[in-house]
Scaffold this active site. Sequence first.
Site, mmCIF file in Angstrom:
data_model
loop_
_atom_site.group_PDB
_atom_site.id
_atom_site.type_symbol
_atom_site.label_atom_id
_atom_site.label_comp_id
_atom_site.label_asym_id
_atom_site.label_seq_id
_atom_site.Cartn_x
_atom_site.Cartn_y
_atom_site.Cartn_z
ATOM 1 N N GLU A 74 27.277 26.832 17.430
ATOM 2 C CA GLU A 74 27.542 25.687 16.919
ATOM 3 C C GLU A 74 26.646 24.453 16.328
ATOM 4 O O GLU A 74 27.150 24.116 15.360
ATOM 5 C CB GLU A 74 28.448 24.992 18.133
ATOM 6 N N GLU A 122 26.201 26.294 12.821
ATOM 7 C CA GLU A 122 27.097 25.965 12.174
ATOM 8 C C GLU A 122 27.106 24.714 11.576
ATOM 9 O O GLU A 122 27.419 24.345 10.280
ATOM 10 C CB GLU A 122 28.417 26.215 12.897
ATOM 11 N N CYS A 137 34.956 23.407 22.195
ATOM 12 C CA CYS A 137 35.124 23.921 23.883
ATOM 13 C C CYS A 137 35.911 23.579 24.571
ATOM 14 O O CYS A 137 36.211 24.316 25.840
ATOM 15 C CB CYS A 137 33.412 23.353 24.353
ATOM 16 N N SER A 141 35.306 23.400 14.493
ATOM 17 C CA SER A 141 34.043 24.643 14.793
ATOM 18 C C SER A 141 34.743 26.069 14.909
ATOM 19 O O SER A 141 35.703 26.038 15.667
ATOM 20 C CB SER A 141 33.033 24.263 15.765
ATOM 21 N N LYS A 178 42.458 25.812 30.493
ATOM 22 C CA LYS A 178 41.428 27.263 30.287
ATOM 23 C C LYS A 178 42.436 28.366 30.774
ATOM 24 O O LYS A 178 42.246 29.379 30.332
ATOM 25 C CB LYS A 178 40.169 27.246 31.374
ATOM 26 N N GLU A 192 43.985 29.178 27.327
ATOM 27 C CA GLU A 192 42.996 29.770 26.558
ATOM 28 C C GLU A 192 42.647 31.158 26.794
ATOM 29 O O GLU A 192 42.858 32.173 26.040
ATOM 30 C CB GLU A 192 41.721 28.926 26.473
ATOM 31 N N GLU A 245 44.534 36.464 20.418
ATOM 32 C CA GLU A 245 43.552 36.647 19.537
ATOM 33 C C GLU A 245 42.176 37.022 20.498
ATOM 34 O O GLU A 245 41.168 37.276 19.833
ATOM 35 C CB GLU A 245 43.258 35.705 18.503
ATOM 36 N N CYS A 271 34.636 17.560 31.934
ATOM 37 C CA CYS A 271 35.195 18.607 32.556
ATOM 38 C C CYS A 271 34.772 18.073 34.217
ATOM 39 O O CYS A 271 35.551 18.595 35.013
ATOM 40 C CB CYS A 271 34.518 19.928 32.340
#
Lengths: 110, 419
Positions: free
Chosen positions: B154, B157, B179, B199, B238, B241, B246, B384
Amino acid sequence: MKMNRRGFIKACGFMAGYAVLGVNLTKEAVASSMNFVGLRQKSVYDADAKIYKVRKSQDNPMIAKIYDHKDGFLHEGPCGHMSHHLLHTHYVDRSARLAALKAKGFKFNL
Amino acid sequence: MKKIEGVMAQTNAPKGIDPDGIFFVQVDPTKCEACGTCEEVCATGAIQAINEDGIRAVVDPAACMNCGQCLTNCPYSAIYEGVSFVDEIFEKLQDPDTVVVSMPAPAVRYGLGESFGAPTGTYVGGQMHAALRKLGFDYIWDNEFTADVTIMEEGTELIQRVKEQGKKGARPLPQFTSCCPGWVKFTETFYPDLLPNLSSCKSPIGMLGPLSKTYGAHETHTPAKKIYTVSIMPCIAKKYEGLRPELADSGFRDIDATINTRELAYMIKTAGIDFNSLPSQKPDPILGDSTGAATIFGNSGGVMEAALRLAYEVLSGQTLKNPDIKVVRTHEGINTADVAVPGFGTVKVAVASGLANAAKLCDEVRAGKSPYHFIEIMSCPGGCVNGGGQPIDPEVTASLFRSTVAKINKRFRARRVSA
């Protein structure tokens, strides 16, 4: 039911109490939980400063190994070909389902 | 339904189904006291009153970012989890043909101890690794390692985006971090026009899943098809996620199961492990070693600080002597900072804690008025460590006074409606 003067004042007292409490209860709950979060946050920064010997990602020896230019698994470096295949992703526009809900009359904050 | 550290959970382990149709959190109407705390903490308004008595419910998964703040703040434990993989993980741990890999997030080690009587925030990273070994995990890999990888990817990037400004096909600035799964779904749902700013890096767990089944499999001479990856998170989002279709770049499902801190505590207790007497152990190397930059991912502002520790050195070519970049550390609200980098100039950054604050920064970007290079967003206030999957703050349910008032309120309202 007949309401006398004493009963009326008592009822007013209750109503005022509820009005004040109702507003403050959730605020109070959120404020006390932030204190709880603060303790966990402090512990994280203490561990960063005192427990972890290496403090920068680029100084992690296993990071050096995986990105090694010669025989590392990600030898092209960050954002290389293998990185793009395994470690990067794309996103999906999910606004249509929300729009459908709004069209049905549901109200949201945004 | 099963009670896990004070929270009810449906013990189903969904496979191959669209996570968009799952209620990851939902209200049990028989326990709801209509106090409205959940509605107060929900940024999107997905949880709202569904009848005149004020009973709340998540009205549709499409509007819910699965952050679980409603669940951790409910004084009546009336909100339950819709997905739990614990039963399946116990089966896999006993299967000699399955190689089970642990992947705990940074914040788990600052919450797990609380389930075993430790004071709030106690660091139990070493005991956590020992407990995972005792539970029978074959490889003790750690999501903190891929937090370091995330910084490399990241950060690179971001530097690329800064350099390509003004050129054709340049990716836009500011760059948003990716994240937090609640935040990612939030962008996809409410600000899809800002997706190019997000990102392209997967989150640390999104990286550790496929690395386990490729690099990890290769380094340990394990057939990738035997590997079962368990993501252990302070988070409910999560779970969503992990089920994203994908995320299958290793040639298999990258993440096979996702549990949170409470569920790990439940598993340790169920297995009869005496957590407090465990020695401190290290994770397995290759995909286990990590740094202070990785562990601070658990706090709001942590990804930003870790990224700046890299960006400073790459952009200036100098060593950053003191890695503490305290200006970006965020407890609540929005935090902004100008970080002077020698030989480059000023890096302008912003950190938002909570999705209501994120929306303010998004509106600014949408209006073309955002001066920032890099913006970090965490759905949960504080980051978190305050995730929806962490042990519940005893204060939330402890107040007898508060719950009594709400009960009286409910009865009062019910009578008024029926009268």
